[in-house]
Design an enzyme around this catalytic site. Structure first.
Site, PDB file in Angstrom:
ATOM      1  N   LYS A 135       0.854  -1.189   0.000  1.00 52.22           N
ATOM      2  CA  LYS A 135       0.000   0.000   0.000  1.00 52.22           C
ATOM      3  C   LYS A 135       0.887   1.234   0.000  1.00 52.22           C
ATOM      4  CE  LYS A 135      -3.617   2.308   2.623  1.00 52.22           C
ATOM      5  NZ  LYS A 135      -4.584   2.172   3.732  1.00 52.22           N
TER       6      LYS A 135
ATOM      7  N   ARG B 116     -10.692   9.966   2.467  1.00 56.54           N
ATOM      8  CA  ARG B 116     -10.490  10.623   3.767  1.00 56.54           C
ATOM      9  C   ARG B 116     -11.585  11.668   4.018  1.00 56.54           C
ATOM     10  NH1 ARG B 116      -3.836  10.906   3.574  1.00 56.54           N
ATOM     11  NH2 ARG B 116      -3.553   8.645   3.340  1.00 56.54           N
TER      12      ARG B 116
ATOM     13  N   LYS C  13       1.479   9.834   6.110  1.00 54.70           N
ATOM     14  CA  LYS C  13       1.552   8.391   6.376  1.00 54.70           C
ATOM     15  C   LYS C  13       2.819   7.756   5.792  1.00 54.70           C
ATOM     16  CE  LYS C  13      -3.466   7.793   7.032  1.00 54.70           C
ATOM     17  NZ  LYS C  13      -4.631   6.885   6.878  1.00 54.70           N
TER      18      LYS C  13
ATOM     19  N   GLU D 258       7.721  -7.231   1.146  1.00 56.13           N
ATOM     20  CA  GLU D 258       6.419  -7.224   1.838  1.00 56.13           C
ATOM     21  C   GLU D 258       5.637  -8.503   1.507  1.00 56.13           C
ATOM     22  OE1 GLU D 258       5.174  -5.251   4.031  1.00 56.13           O
ATOM     23  OE2 GLU D 258       6.183  -3.316   3.879  1.00 56.13           O
TER      24      GLU D 258
ATOM     25  N   LYS E 270      -2.373  -1.430  -3.757  1.00 59.11           N
ATOM     26  CA  LYS E 270      -3.221  -0.244  -3.677  1.00 59.11           C
ATOM     27  C   LYS E 270      -2.397   1.026  -3.780  1.00 59.11           C
ATOM     28  CE  LYS E 270      -6.314   1.831  -0.371  1.00 59.11           C
ATOM     29  NZ  LYS E 270      -6.760   1.809   0.991  1.00 59.11           N
TER      30      LYS E 270
ATOM     31  N   SER F  85     -10.533   5.541  -4.192  1.00 57.90           N
ATOM     32  CA  SER F  85     -11.495   6.651  -4.254  1.00 57.90           C
ATOM     33  C   SER F  85     -11.099   7.706  -5.285  1.00 57.90           C
ATOM     34  CB  SER F  85     -11.639   7.289  -2.865  1.00 57.90           C
ATOM     35  OG  SER F  85     -10.386   7.745  -2.386  1.00 57.90           O
TER      36      SER F  85
ATOM     37  N   TYR G 100     -15.414   1.240  -6.217  1.00 58.77           N
ATOM     38  CA  TYR G 100     -16.652   1.969  -5.894  1.00 58.77           C
ATOM     39  C   TYR G 100     -17.641   1.885  -7.044  1.00 58.77           C
ATOM     40  CZ  TYR G 100     -13.704   3.470  -2.134  1.00 58.77           C
ATOM     41  OH  TYR G 100     -12.873   3.436  -1.040  1.00 58.77           O
TER      42      TYR G 100
HETATM   43  C1  PBG Z   1      -7.079   3.473   5.851  1.00 61.53           C
HETATM   44  C2  PBG Z   1      -7.571   3.182   4.495  1.00 61.53           C
HETATM   45  C3  PBG Z   1      -7.467   4.079   3.433  1.00 61.53           C
HETATM   46  C4  PBG Z   1      -8.103   3.492   2.359  1.00 61.53           C
HETATM   47  C5  PBG Z   1      -8.566   2.231   2.767  1.00 61.53           C
HETATM   48  N1  PBG Z   1      -8.220   2.047   4.113  1.00 61.53           N
HETATM   49  C6  PBG Z   1      -6.914   5.449   3.364  1.00 61.53           C
HETATM   50  C7  PBG Z   1      -5.584   5.748   3.879  1.00 61.53           C
HETATM   51  O1  PBG Z   1      -4.709   4.900   4.023  1.00 61.53           O
HETATM   52  O2  PBG Z   1      -5.372   6.918   4.192  1.00 61.53           O
HETATM   53  C8  PBG Z   1      -8.222   4.156   1.016  1.00 61.53           C
HETATM   54  C9  PBG Z   1      -9.303   3.757   0.136  1.00 61.53           C
HETATM   55  C10 PBG Z   1      -9.593   4.676  -0.985  1.00 61.53           C
HETATM   56  O3  PBG Z   1      -8.990   5.743  -1.195  1.00 61.53           O
HETATM   57  O4  PBG Z   1     -10.507   4.316  -1.727  1.00 61.53           O
HETATM   58  N2  PBG Z   1      -6.696   2.491   6.679  1.00 61.53           N
END
Ligand code: PBG
Length: 324
Positions: free
Chosen positions: A194, A204, A216, A232, A247, A273, A312
Site C-alpha cells: 500500500k 479521507r 503516512k 512485503e 493499492k 477513491s 466503488y
Molecule cells: C485506511 C484506508 C485508506 C483506504 C482504505 N483504508 C486510506 C488511507 O490509508 O489513508 C483508502 C481507500 C480509498 O482511497 O478508496 N486504513
C-alpha cells in the site's frame, strides 16, 4: 501486401470474443461502502453516487450488489468525533457501529462476503493508522490493538479481515489472535503493498479521517519503489495472509504484475477513491464516457494480474456487464 495481418483477429465481434485474453465479471468485484449512525444517507461530495449509509440503507445497497452478482462488500465506518481517541478503543466495542453493521448484513444476506478494514484511522483522534507517541507512529504499540480489532470483527461475523495499516508483523499477530479465538476460517486480506498516495483524498473526506498532523509516509510505501514490494509479499506469505492487496490500482499496474509473478496467492487490486472520483469528474464535465472508462479500468486491472478488484463502481460495472 502485408504477409501477416493481425487485424484478421479483430474482424468482427465473434472473432474478437474468441481471442479475448482477459475476462471481467461481477464475480471479481468487491464493493466498498461507508456506514454511519444515521439516520439516512449523507452524500460524499467527492464521490458521486456514494454516501455514508445507515444500517438499513447499507443492507439495501449490499442486496442490490449481490443480486447483480457482486459477491462481497468492504465496510468502512464513519464515527462521530466524540467516539474517537488516541488508541481507537471504540473499534473493540462489540455493539459499536461497524460490528452492528456486520451483524445486520450477515443476518439479512448470509451468503454475502463481508470484508472489514483493520486499521486505527477511522477510530483514532489523530487520524493515523497506528498509535501516535511523541509524534511517531508506534508499530509495536499498535499491533496488539489491530489483533484485538480483527477478533472483534470476526466475532461479529466478518468473513474476511483486511489489515490496511501497513504496520510490521500485524498479519502474524492477527492470524494468531483469530485462531486462538476459534476463528480459523476467517480469511486475512493483507493490504500488503500500500503506497502513500494522493489518490486516497476522497476516501479521507468520506470518513473525515485525514491525519491531524504529519503524513503516512513512515508506514505506507514510497510510490517510487517496486522492489520493496517483494519483501512485503514474502513476509505476508510467511505470516499467513490469504490474499495480497496492491493499492492504489491503475497507476500501480506494474506492481500488480510483479506481485502476481512472485506469489501463488490471490492478488487483489484496490481501484481507490481518487481513481473513481477522476472518472466521475471527467464524465460530469462531458470529457469522458464514465461507463466505458470504468469497464476499461477494471479490465486493465484484471489484465495486470488482479484476481479480485475493490471498486466503488462495482454496481455500475455489474449492470453494464449484464447488458453487454
Ligand atoms: C485506511 C484506508 C485508506 C483506504 C482504505 N483504508 C486510506 C488511507 O490509508 O489513508 C483508502 C481507500 C480509498 O482511497 O478508496 N486504513
Amino acid at each position: 501486401m502485408p504477409m501477416s495481418r493481425p487485424r484478421r483477429n479483430r474482424v468482427n465481434a465473434g472473432v474478437r470474443g474468441l481471442v479475448r485474453e482477459t475476462a471481467l465479471g461481477p464475480q471479481h468485484l468487491v464493493l466498498p461502502l461507508f456506514v454511519h449512525e444515521g439516520p439516512g444517507a449523507h452524500p460524499i461530495a467527492s464521490m458521486p453516487g456514494h454516501a455514508r449509509l445507515d444500517l438499513e440503507l447499507l443492507v439495501q445497497k449490499s442486496r442490490e450488489a449481490l443480486d447483480l452478482g457482486v459477491p462481497a462488500v468492504a465496510l468502512f465506518p464513519a464515527l462521530a468525533d466524540g467516539l474517537k481517541n488516541p488508541r481507537g478503543t471504540e473499534s473493540l466495542n462489540a455493539s459499536g457501529l461497524l460490528q452492528r453493521a456486520v451483524r445486520a448484513l450477515k443476518s439479512a444476506l448470509p451468503e454475502l462476503v463481508v470484508i472489514t478494514d483493520v486499521a486505527l484511522d477511522p477510530y483514532s483522534s489523530d487520524g493515523h493508522d497506528g498509535v501516535v507517541i511523541d509524534g511517531r507512529i508506534d508499530n509495536d504499540e499498535t499491533v496488539p490493538l489491530l489483533a484485538k480489532m480483527a477478533v472483534a470483527q470476526a466475532a461479529a461475523g466478518a468473513d474476511v479481515v483486511a489489515p490496511s495499516d501497513m504496520m510490521d508483523g500485524r498479519v502474524a499477530a492477527i492470524r494468531e489472535a483469530l485462531d486462538e479465538a476459534g476463528h480459523t476460517d476467517v480469511l486475512i486480506c493483507s493490504y500488503c503493498v500500500k503506497y502513500a498516495s494522493g489518490f486516497y483524498g476522497p476516501f479521507r473526506d468520506a470518513l473525515d479521517s485525514a491525519p491531524r498532523a504529519g503524513d503516512k509516509k513512515t508506514y505506507q510505501m514510497d510510490p517510487a519503489n517496486v522492489r520493496e514490494c517483494l519483501r512485503e509479499v514474502r513476509l505476508d506469505e510467511q505470516e499467513g495472509a490469504d490474499w495480497l492487496m496492491v493499492k492504489p490500482g491503475l497507476p500501480y499496474a506494474d506492481v500488480i504484475r510483479a506481485v502476481r509473478e512472485i506469489s501463488e496467492l490471490p492478488v487483489a487490486a484496490y481501484h481507490v477513491s481518487g481513481e473513481y472520483a477522476m472518472l466521475k469528474a471527467a464524465a460530469q464535465n462531458g470529457w469522458m464516457d464514465f461507463d466505458r472508462c470504468l469497464l476499461e479500468s477494471l479490465l486493465c486491472l484484471r489484465r495486470a494480474g488482479a484476481d479480485i478488484i475493490f471498486t466503488y463502481g462495482a454496481i455500475e460495472a455489474a449492470r453494464l456487464l449484464k447488458k453487454a
